[in-house]
Every structure is written in C-alpha cells, then in structure tokens.
Design a protein around this motif. Structure first.
Motif, PDB file in Angstrom:
ATOM      1  N   ALA A 135       0.798  -1.279   0.126  1.00  0.00           N
ATOM      2  CA  ALA A 135       0.302  -0.242  -0.130  1.00  0.00           C
ATOM      3  C   ALA A 135       0.832   1.371   0.499  1.00  0.00           C
ATOM      4  O   ALA A 135       0.532   2.658  -0.680  1.00  0.00           O
ATOM      5  CB  ALA A 135      -1.063  -0.103   1.331  1.00  0.00           C
ATOM      6  N   HIS A 136       2.038   0.862   0.678  1.00  0.00           N
ATOM      7  CA  HIS A 136       2.654   2.520   1.087  1.00  0.00           C
ATOM      8  C   HIS A 136       3.486   2.543  -0.994  1.00  0.00           C
ATOM      9  O   HIS A 136       3.388   3.716  -0.745  1.00  0.00           O
ATOM     10  CB  HIS A 136       3.976   2.576   1.714  1.00  0.00           C
ATOM     11  CG  HIS A 136       5.118   2.746   2.175  1.00  0.00           C
ATOM     12  ND1 HIS A 136       4.603   4.442   2.497  1.00  0.00           N
ATOM     13  CD2 HIS A 136       6.499   3.452   1.592  1.00  0.00           C
ATOM     14  CE1 HIS A 136       5.880   4.812   2.640  1.00  0.00           C
ATOM     15  NE2 HIS A 136       6.723   4.474   1.458  1.00  0.00           N
ATOM     16  N   THR A 137       4.338   1.265  -1.333  1.00  0.00           N
ATOM     17  CA  THR A 137       4.992   2.113  -2.594  1.00  0.00           C
ATOM     18  C   THR A 137       4.019   1.968  -3.705  1.00  0.00           C
ATOM     19  O   THR A 137       4.107   2.671  -5.000  1.00  0.00           O
ATOM     20  CB  THR A 137       5.840   0.972  -3.270  1.00  0.00           C
ATOM     21  OG1 THR A 137       4.929  -0.038  -3.452  1.00  0.00           O
ATOM     22  CG2 THR A 137       6.929   0.874  -1.735  1.00  0.00           C
ATOM     23  N   ALA A 138       2.896   1.457  -3.524  1.00  0.00           N
ATOM     24  CA  ALA A 138       1.661   1.290  -4.581  1.00  0.00           C
ATOM     25  C   ALA A 138       2.648   1.253  -6.612  1.00  0.00           C
ATOM     26  O   ALA A 138       1.775   1.653  -7.101  1.00  0.00           O
ATOM     27  CB  ALA A 138       0.897   3.206  -4.885  1.00  0.00           C
ATOM     28  N   ALA A 139       3.483   0.496  -6.055  1.00  0.00           N
ATOM     29  CA  ALA A 139       4.268  -0.093  -7.182  1.00  0.00           C
ATOM     30  C   ALA A 139       5.072  -1.202  -6.964  1.00  0.00           C
ATOM     31  O   ALA A 139       5.082  -1.350  -5.560  1.00  0.00           O
ATOM     32  CB  ALA A 139       4.721   1.159  -7.920  1.00  0.00           C
ATOM     33  N   PRO A 140       5.149  -2.208  -8.045  1.00  0.00           N
ATOM     34  CA  PRO A 140       6.465  -3.027  -7.765  1.00  0.00           C
ATOM     35  C   PRO A 140       7.845  -2.495  -6.589  1.00  0.00           C
ATOM     36  O   PRO A 140       8.146  -1.377  -7.080  1.00  0.00           O
ATOM     37  CB  PRO A 140       6.954  -3.943  -8.910  1.00  0.00           C
ATOM     38  CG  PRO A 140       5.570  -3.301  -9.638  1.00  0.00           C
ATOM     39  CD  PRO A 140       5.174  -1.845  -8.986  1.00  0.00           C
ATOM     40  N   LEU A 141       8.273  -3.954  -6.039  1.00  0.00           N
ATOM     41  CA  LEU A 141       9.621  -3.316  -5.314  1.00  0.00           C
ATOM     42  C   LEU A 141      10.197  -3.173  -6.410  1.00  0.00           C
ATOM     43  O   LEU A 141      10.613  -4.033  -6.909  1.00  0.00           O
ATOM     44  CB  LEU A 141       9.464  -4.525  -4.217  1.00  0.00           C
ATOM     45  CG  LEU A 141       8.892  -4.131  -3.395  1.00  0.00           C
ATOM     46  CD1 LEU A 141       9.021  -5.864  -1.926  1.00  0.00           C
ATOM     47  CD2 LEU A 141       8.196  -3.320  -2.500  1.00  0.00           C
ATOM     48  N   ARG A 142      11.641  -1.640  -5.869  1.00  0.00           N
ATOM     49  CA  ARG A 142      12.345  -1.212  -6.296  1.00  0.00           C
ATOM     50  C   ARG A 142      13.534  -2.240  -6.142  1.00  0.00           C
ATOM     51  O   ARG A 142      14.592  -2.467  -7.074  1.00  0.00           O
ATOM     52  CB  ARG A 142      12.484  -0.151  -6.490  1.00  0.00           C
ATOM     53  CG  ARG A 142      11.823   0.728  -7.623  1.00  0.00           C
ATOM     54  CD  ARG A 142      12.228   1.784  -7.127  1.00  0.00           C
ATOM     55  NE  ARG A 142      11.584   2.623  -8.039  1.00  0.00           N
ATOM     56  CZ  ARG A 142      11.379   4.504  -7.859  1.00  0.00           C
ATOM     57  NH1 ARG A 142      12.419   5.121  -7.553  1.00  0.00           N
ATOM     58  NH2 ARG A 142       9.610   4.899  -8.867  1.00  0.00           N
ATOM     59  N   ASP A 143      13.957  -3.266  -4.627  1.00  0.00           N
ATOM     60  CA  ASP A 143      14.538  -3.483  -4.567  1.00  0.00           C
ATOM     61  C   ASP A 143      14.255  -5.071  -3.630  1.00  0.00           C
ATOM     62  O   ASP A 143      13.052  -5.588  -3.297  1.00  0.00           O
ATOM     63  CB  ASP A 143      15.276  -3.236  -3.128  1.00  0.00           C
ATOM     64  CG  ASP A 143      16.804  -3.282  -2.554  1.00  0.00           C
ATOM     65  OD1 ASP A 143      17.371  -4.168  -3.282  1.00  0.00           O
ATOM     66  OD2 ASP A 143      17.287  -2.685  -1.290  1.00  0.00           O
ATOM     67  N   ASP A 144      15.027  -5.531  -3.722  1.00  0.00           N
ATOM     68  CA  ASP A 144      15.099  -7.373  -2.789  1.00  0.00           C
ATOM     69  C   ASP A 144      14.370  -7.064  -1.537  1.00  0.00           C
ATOM     70  O   ASP A 144      15.000  -6.334  -1.436  1.00  0.00           O
ATOM     71  CB  ASP A 144      16.396  -7.820  -2.925  1.00  0.00           C
ATOM     72  CG  ASP A 144      17.113  -8.693  -4.745  1.00  0.00           C
ATOM     73  OD1 ASP A 144      15.981  -7.977  -5.631  1.00  0.00           O
ATOM     74  OD2 ASP A 144      17.864  -8.548  -4.526  1.00  0.00           O
ATOM     75  N   LEU A 145      13.831  -7.967  -1.334  1.00  0.00           N
ATOM     76  CA  LEU A 145      13.720  -7.876   0.230  1.00  0.00           C
ATOM     77  C   LEU A 145      12.871  -9.034   0.881  1.00  0.00           C
ATOM     78  O   LEU A 145      12.868 -10.221   0.327  1.00  0.00           O
ATOM     79  CB  LEU A 145      11.375  -7.275   0.416  1.00  0.00           C
ATOM     80  CG  LEU A 145      11.063  -7.108   1.617  1.00  0.00           C
ATOM     81  CD1 LEU A 145      12.163  -6.370   2.371  1.00  0.00           C
ATOM     82  CD2 LEU A 145       9.689  -7.748   1.585  1.00  0.00           C
ATOM     83  N   ALA A 146      14.055  -9.487   2.237  1.00  0.00           N
ATOM     84  CA  ALA A 146      13.637 -10.482   2.623  1.00  0.00           C
ATOM     85  C   ALA A 146      13.368 -10.494   4.106  1.00  0.00           C
ATOM     86  O   ALA A 146      13.692  -9.128   4.924  1.00  0.00           O
ATOM     87  CB  ALA A 146      15.084 -10.884   2.665  1.00  0.00           C
ATOM     88  N   LEU A 147      12.413 -10.878   5.369  1.00  0.00           N
ATOM     89  CA  LEU A 147      11.861 -10.236   5.840  1.00  0.00           C
ATOM     90  C   LEU A 147      12.057 -12.384   6.573  1.00  0.00           C
ATOM     91  O   LEU A 147      11.971 -13.158   6.288  1.00  0.00           O
ATOM     92  CB  LEU A 147      10.493 -10.364   6.012  1.00  0.00           C
ATOM     93  CG  LEU A 147      10.466  -9.181   5.583  1.00  0.00           C
ATOM     94  CD1 LEU A 147       8.686  -9.118   4.885  1.00  0.00           C
ATOM     95  CD2 LEU A 147      10.973  -8.049   5.803  1.00  0.00           C
ATOM     96  N   MET A 148      12.157 -11.591   7.828  1.00  0.00           N
ATOM     97  CA  MET A 148      11.893 -12.898   9.569  1.00  0.00           C
ATOM     98  C   MET A 148      11.722 -12.488  10.502  1.00  0.00           C
ATOM     99  O   MET A 148      12.723 -11.428  11.234  1.00  0.00           O
ATOM    100  CB  MET A 148      13.712 -14.088   9.084  1.00  0.00           C
ATOM    101  CG  MET A 148      13.057 -15.276  10.250  1.00  0.00           C
ATOM    102  SD  MET A 148      12.284 -16.562   9.761  1.00  0.00           S
ATOM    103  CE  MET A 148      13.407 -17.384   8.795  1.00  0.00           C
ATOM    104  N   LEU A 149      10.942 -13.558  10.798  1.00  0.00           N
ATOM    105  CA  LEU A 149       9.854 -12.823  12.268  1.00  0.00           C
ATOM    106  C   LEU A 149      10.277 -13.692  12.933  1.00  0.00           C
ATOM    107  O   LEU A 149      10.424 -14.882  12.832  1.00  0.00           O
ATOM    108  CB  LEU A 149       8.501 -12.886  11.240  1.00  0.00           C
ATOM    109  CG  LEU A 149       7.642 -12.036  13.253  1.00  0.00           C
ATOM    110  CD1 LEU A 149       8.871 -10.148  13.440  1.00  0.00           C
ATOM    111  CD2 LEU A 149       6.400 -11.788  12.638  1.00  0.00           C
TER     112      LEU A 149
END
Length: 304
Positions: free
Chosen positions: A264-278
């Motif tokens: 919702a924040h970007t309103a567009a495809p990500l421009r950078d890779d993203l990795a998350l671990m919770l």
C-alpha cells in the motif's frame, strides 16, 4: 515446517549449483563463435532451456511462504526479488541449529545481478557449513568475512546480521545491516553501540546480548523494507501500524500484514529485493537439539 527442514537438510548446494550453472551459460553465450560452432549453439540452447526450467522451479520454491519451528523458536519468513522473473537476488536468508541455540542469517549483497546471486549463495553455503559447530557468532562472522573477501571486487560487500537465540535473550552480530526490530508493547530498533562495516571489509565483530521474552518477537529484514518509497519519495515508516501488524496472532499473519502495508505504501512493484524473518521464542521444540560438543565462548555484555 517443510521450509525449515529443507534448509537444514539441503542447505544452499542446489541453489549454488544452479546460479553457477546460469553464470557459466551466460559466459558461454558471450564467447565468440568458432567456424564449427553451429552444433554448439544448438547444445547451448538445449542447456539454456533446461536451466530455465530448473530456475523457474527454484524460484517458485523460494517465493513460497517460509514457516516453521526450530528448537523452540517459531520462524516465518518471506523473500521477494525485485527483478521480474529473477531466480534469486542479492538478499539472503538462512537458519541453522547449533548446540548454542538456533541461528539465523540475513544479508544483502551489493548489486542485483547474477554475480550478486552467486555471492549470496556462497555466503549461505559458508554459514551452513560452520553455523552448527562454531561456538560463538564472532568467530562465525570472521569465518564468513574470510570466505567472502577473495570473491569480492574493490567495491563489493555483503551486509549481514547474525542472530542466536538462547533462553530469555537473543545474541546479535551486525555487519553494516539494518538493525532488527524487537516487537512488544512498542517497536525498538536494536542498533549496535558501534556500527561495523559489512562482510568483505574486515568487520570487527561486537556481539550484543538483548532481552527477548516469550511474549516478544524479533523482525530481521533487509533494506528493501525501510528504503521502499511511496509515490512522493518518502520511505516506509516503522510506526504503530507496523507494530500492530507484527503483533497479529500468528507469525504468518503478521508477516503478510506487514507486506500488505508495504504494498500500500509503494503503490508499485518493489525496486529492491526484500527478505523478512519474524522470530518468536518460547514455542515447543519440533527439531531435536544438537548435543553440545563444547561450552560456548564467554560473553562479555549483559542482557539489556
């Protein structure tokens, strides 16, 4: 649980071989043709089609939600490469069991091309080889740095964050990486007292020991989260909405809610890779503990 088991059983060998194969194929296609190279061209096309099929299968596996439990720590991760149809980007994520507690590695290789992917898999491979035996994160960090240094050019580096979970606390070594978030009654960025350089630039490991209760969570992430921009150019804020998302009842729901906020924040495809671990400690252990070969190295800092 399938994701955690796969990481523990297979490590990164498959992806390393795949990426190196793609690199070799790319190099072979840039080699000038010889007078008798017509048959070789057909063979290259056949190998290329086979590698593409394997690559797409690997990508589908990587893009699946990553969930499971490791020795009493619940884990939920996501990986999204920025490049459309990429097999694997420059971000990296892996877990390992050890006699000293479950360990997590998250990192980011400079760049987004196949060379970055190769370095990412080399980093994971070194982590997988040594994470279960080295007695502390400082020694593991030095080993990673020594392995990567010969592979990097003058401008190359790999930011990395290593986490080790123990009863009531998490131990961290940060090498130029975004500080993790502790999620409880409020969000807290666990920045090191003295920021260190990334892997490949001879970091001096400075371990942190931080309290982490059973009712608290820890988010590890790459800069694809905090540097994601909205249409007006503002970065993604780590605000109360993020805290509410990350405290949803299940870890998977929490990570999905965070990704929805980011979209919702970007309103567009990500421009950078993203990795998350919770991560959340205090859950029943589903993976047997590894018997300790020797006592862990002495820690110098007390939990906060």
């Amino acid at each position: 649980m399938e994701f955690i088991g796969a990481l523990l059983e297979y490590g990164s060998g498959f992806l390393t071989g795949l990426v190196c194969g793609v690199l070799a194929l790319r190099r072979s296609r840039t080699t000038p043709p010889t007078p008798h190279a017509h048959d070789d061209h057909d063979a290259h096309d056949t190998r290329g089609a086979a590698l593409a099929a394997i690559a797409h299968a690997a990508q589908r596996a990587l893009l699946e939600p990553l969930s499971g439990e490791l020795n009493g720590v619940a884990l939920a991760g996501r990986y999204r490469p920025a490049t459309e149809n990429a097999v694997i980007g420059g971000d990296l994520l892996n877990v390992a069991n050890s006699p000293y507690g479950p360990r997590v590695l998250i990192g980011d290789v400079r760049g987004h091309d196949l060379e970055a992917a190769r370095l990412a898999t080399l980093t994971i491979g070194c982590f997988r080889e040594h994470a279960s035996t080295m007695p502390d994160l400082a020694q593991l960090t030095r080993t990673l740095d020594a392995r990567l240094a010969p592979e990097l050019d003058s401008e190359g580096f790999v930011t990395a964050l290593l986490a080790e979970f123990a009863p009531g606390e998490v131990r961290l070594v940060n090498c130029g990486h975004p500080a993790p978030l502790r999620i409880g009654a409020r969000l807290e960025q666990l920045a090191p007292d003295e920021p260190g350089p990334p892997l490949g630039l001879q970091p001096v490991p400075r371990p942190q020991r931080v309290r982490l209760g059973a009712n608290e969570r820890l988010l590890l992430y790459t800069d694809g989260l905090i540097e994601a921009l909205d249409p007006g150019g503002d970065p993604f804020p780590l605000d109360e909405r993020v805290r509410e998302a990350l405290t949803r009842p299940t870890l998977d729901d929490a990570v999905e809610a965070l990704q929805s906020l980011l979209t919702a924040h970007t309103a567009a495809p990500l421009r950078d890779d993203l990795a998350l671990m919770l991560c959340q400690p205090g859950v029943p252990a589903l993976v047997p503990s590894v018997p300790a070969a020797r006592k862990p190295g002495e820690r110098t800092n007390e939990p906060s």
